[in-house]
Enzyme design. Structure first.
Site, PDB file in Angstrom:
ATOM      1  N   GLU A  94      75.682  20.344  60.843  1.00 50.80           N
ATOM      2  CA  GLU A  94      74.520  20.226  61.729  1.00 50.80           C
ATOM      3  C   GLU A  94      74.885  20.358  63.195  1.00 50.80           C
ATOM      4  O   GLU A  94      74.138  20.875  63.981  1.00 50.80           O
ATOM      5  CB  GLU A  94      73.809  18.892  61.497  1.00 50.80           C
ATOM      6  CG  GLU A  94      73.058  18.846  60.189  1.00 50.80           C
ATOM      7  CD  GLU A  94      71.872  19.798  60.138  1.00 50.80           C
ATOM      8  OE1 GLU A  94      71.203  20.011  61.152  1.00 50.80           O
ATOM      9  OE2 GLU A  94      71.626  20.345  59.051  1.00 50.80           O
ATOM     10  N   ASP A 116      59.493  34.775  54.454  1.00 47.25           N
ATOM     11  CA  ASP A 116      59.231  33.363  54.706  1.00 47.25           C
ATOM     12  C   ASP A 116      59.727  32.948  56.089  1.00 47.25           C
ATOM     13  O   ASP A 116      59.120  32.099  56.736  1.00 47.25           O
ATOM     14  CB  ASP A 116      59.871  32.491  53.621  1.00 47.25           C
ATOM     15  CG  ASP A 116      59.463  31.028  53.758  1.00 47.25           C
ATOM     16  OD1 ASP A 116      58.245  30.751  53.794  1.00 47.25           O
ATOM     17  OD2 ASP A 116      60.366  30.171  53.846  1.00 47.25           O
TER      18      ASP A 116
END
Length: 179
Positions: A94, A116
């Site tokens: 992250e 998407d």
């Protein structure tokens, strides 16, 4: 379409188009494999093809990440409450030097992932609020993505570097020719 290359001369199979880059056939094949979907997303959602392509390259490691290979997710889009499809749970990085377990969207194919991605950005108001769709060049769109928090990647000093990474990829591989 803003470009210094005449439309009739744009041929991505012609290595002269990439004259200032080191040619890697696998990388060029990946770019070609996602270019049609990136252009389609631009026409449908307004995200520049160069941005979609650079994000796919960066987020999936040229289509070689576990998430891309096993689950067809090129963009690292997480599966939150808005997602009704299949989910892949994997460990991810992250920030600069940490990792976490997270749920990501899983797709049947790469084309669904690209589609998407455009819909995800278009339907999330924070990207509009940070100017993604008002930005008319890849540098401005890259900065809008960073400002809106698409990625939390930071350098050792804690500074966000996502826009710089996207811009670097776009310029190295001349992805702006698709815009």
């Amino acid at each position: 379409k803003e470009s210094t290359i005449e439309e009739s001369n744009v041929d991505t199979t012609n290595k002269e188009v990439y004259s200032n880059t080191y040619i890697d056939s696998e990388k060029m094949a990946f770019i070609e494999s996602i270019s049609e979907g990136a252009i389609s997303n631009y026409n449908k959602y307004g995200i520049l093809p160069s941005i979609t392509m650079a994000q796919a390259i960066l987020e999936s490691g040229w289509g070689n990440s576990e998430l891309a290979v096993t689950h067809n997710n090129l963009f690292g889009i997480k599966a939150d409450s808005r997602w009704n499809g299949a989910v892949a749970t994997i460990t991810t990085s992250e920030n600069y030097n940490d990792s976490t377990i997270a749920n990501f969207r899983k797709y049947d194919n790469i084309e669904d992932s690209i589609e998407d991605h455009g819909r995800f950005l278009y339907e999330n108001s924070r990207y509009t609020e940070y100017g993604l769709f008002n930005a008319k060049n890849y540098k401005s769109q890259a900065q809008a993505l960073e400002d809106a928090g698409y990625s939390t990647v930071k350098n050792e000093g804690g500074e966000p570097i996502y826009a710089d990474k996207l811009i670097s990829l776009i310029e190295k591989y001349n992805l702006m020719q698709y815009d």
